[in-house]
Design a protein around this motif. Structure first.
Motif, PDB file in Angstrom:
ATOM      1  N   GLY A 124       0.803  -1.209   0.000  1.00  0.00           N
ATOM      2  CA  GLY A 124       0.000   0.000   0.000  1.00  0.00           C
ATOM      3  C   GLY A 124       0.840   1.263   0.000  1.00  0.00           C
ATOM      4  N   ASN A 125       0.376   2.264  -0.718  1.00  0.00           N
ATOM      5  CA  ASN A 125       1.030   3.572  -0.731  1.00  0.00           C
ATOM      6  C   ASN A 125      -0.025   4.656  -0.920  1.00  0.00           C
ATOM      7  N   ILE A 126       0.357   5.900  -0.698  1.00  0.00           N
ATOM      8  CA  ILE A 126      -0.585   7.024  -0.716  1.00  0.00           C
ATOM      9  C   ILE A 126      -0.159   8.043  -1.764  1.00  0.00           C
ATOM     10  N   TRP A 127      -1.131   8.510  -2.531  1.00  0.00           N
ATOM     11  CA  TRP A 127      -0.905   9.520  -3.565  1.00  0.00           C
ATOM     12  C   TRP A 127      -1.652  10.797  -3.193  1.00  0.00           C
ATOM     13  N   LYS A 128      -1.145  11.924  -3.689  1.00  0.00           N
ATOM     14  CA  LYS A 128      -1.746  13.225  -3.372  1.00  0.00           C
ATOM     15  C   LYS A 128      -1.979  14.004  -4.664  1.00  0.00           C
ATOM     16  N   GLY A 129      -3.117  14.706  -4.706  1.00  0.00           N
ATOM     17  CA  GLY A 129      -3.419  15.536  -5.863  1.00  0.00           C
ATOM     18  C   GLY A 129      -4.593  16.448  -5.569  1.00  0.00           C
ATOM     19  N   LYS A 130      -5.166  17.014  -6.630  1.00  0.00           N
ATOM     20  CA  LYS A 130      -6.324  17.890  -6.513  1.00  0.00           C
ATOM     21  C   LYS A 130      -7.371  17.479  -7.535  1.00  0.00           C
ATOM     22  N   GLN A 131      -8.632  17.822  -7.251  1.00  0.00           N
ATOM     23  CA  GLN A 131      -9.712  17.479  -8.150  1.00  0.00           C
ATOM     24  C   GLN A 131      -9.446  18.035  -9.544  1.00  0.00           C
ATOM     25  N   GLY A 132      -9.468  17.172 -10.534  1.00  0.00           N
ATOM     26  CA  GLY A 132      -9.229  17.584 -11.899  1.00  0.00           C
ATOM     27  C   GLY A 132      -7.766  17.748 -12.260  1.00  0.00           C
ATOM     28  N   GLY A 133      -6.868  17.539 -11.296  1.00  0.00           N
ATOM     29  CA  GLY A 133      -5.443  17.695 -11.558  1.00  0.00           C
ATOM     30  C   GLY A 133      -4.720  16.358 -11.603  1.00  0.00           C
ATOM     31  N   THR A 134      -3.414  16.425 -11.562  1.00  0.00           N
ATOM     32  CA  THR A 134      -2.602  15.221 -11.589  1.00  0.00           C
ATOM     33  C   THR A 134      -2.264  14.792 -10.164  1.00  0.00           C
ATOM     34  N   TYR A 135      -1.888  13.512 -10.021  1.00  0.00           N
ATOM     35  CA  TYR A 135      -1.556  12.956  -8.720  1.00  0.00           C
ATOM     36  C   TYR A 135      -0.118  12.429  -8.738  1.00  0.00           C
ATOM     37  N   SER A 136       0.534  12.561  -7.612  1.00  0.00           N
ATOM     38  CA  SER A 136       1.897  12.052  -7.479  1.00  0.00           C
ATOM     39  C   SER A 136       2.004  11.265  -6.181  1.00  0.00           C
TER      40      SER A 136
END
Length: 265
Positions: A124-136
């Motif tokens: 398991g890992n966690i990604w971060k982003g914004k609505q409508g944007g890209t995730y890293s």
């Protein structure tokens, strides 16, 4: 989020291999089935589950019931009043957390007991982003990350870095890892929060965790839900009839009512 509703998963079928989400008032009344996904589940992983709450009216479900790939769970936003759901275009995920305009996704963050001491590529890992944007990728450790939840400005989760499951946290800056518990017997499970405190289960009991002093309190409840509330409710077949097929002698009829099969004769 306001504490008035509790969403939970129910395993069904002869072998417990089907799962759907139910919702009930926090006072034990008004039990209602929320989804009819019949999401597949196995003894190693539960593939239909609660991914998180968006707000007081919408819960996010993770399920592989409509995925073209078995065991690839996608996210669906479900209105708890109408049961109407829509797909979220966020890719495979097991958990979702909202904080301001940021969205955190837990990918492969399955329950820890099914991945004890796992260090492989599906950890398991966690990604971060914004609505409508890209995730890293936000958090990727050498061991499995399970049951992520936001408390204040940090993400709390369960992992077994030292051989047994413990609760850890990392700030939104992902600067350093903090260990909050030191269990030596059983793994904590089902970590969830209201944004300020967390609850988790361990050895069949329910515990409250307060991060300001790492205190843990046993809050296992006495359930007063009546037997009739727990009974399965059959819907009106005339209203939800989808299909019917008689046998060759017309003595037995197979019907499908709201996705569930019945045999009568």
């Amino acid at each position: 989020p306001n504490g008035k509703k509790v969403a939970f998963r129910v395993m069904a079928g002869e072998d417990g291999s089907l799962a759907d989400i139910y919702i009930i008032n926090s006072d034990g009344n008004d039990l209602k089935r929320l989804t009819y996904f019949n999401g597949k589940s196995t003894s190693r992983r539960m593939y239909t589950d609660i991914a998180g709450w968006k707000d007081n009216d919408h819960v996010i479900i993770s399920t592989d019931s409509m995925s073209t790939v078995t065991a690839m769970t996608l996210l669906y936003e479900v209105n708890i009043s109408s049961g109407i759901f829509k797909s979220l275009p966020l890719g495979p995920a097991a958990h979702i957390m909202y904080s301001g305009d940021s969205i955190f996704l837990g990918r492969d963050t399955w329950e820890m007991p099914h991945w004890k001491r796992y260090r492989g590529g599906r950890r398991g890992n966690i990604w971060k982003g914004k609505q409508g944007g890209t995730y890293s990728k936000f958090l990727d450790l050498e061991t499995h990350v399970s049951s992520p939840a936001i408390i204040n400005q940090s993400i709390y989760f369960i992992k077994d870095l030292d051989g047994i499951g413990q609760i850890y946290s990392v700030s939104f800056d992902a600067d350093f890892l903090i260990k909050h518990t030191d269990f030596s017997d059983y793994y904590p499970r089902h970590l969830s929060s209201d944004g300020e405190r967390a609850v988790f289960s361990k050895a069949g009991n329910l515990f409250l965790f307060k991060p300001e002093n790492n205190s843990i309190e046993d809050i296992t409840p006495d359930l007063h839900t009546g037997f009739t509330t727990l009974m399965e409710k059959n819907v009106d077949p005339a209203k939800y009839l989808e299909e019917f097929i008689p046998n060759t002698t017309s003595e037995i009829i197979l019907t499908v009512v709201r996705g569930k099969g019945y045999i009568s004769g």
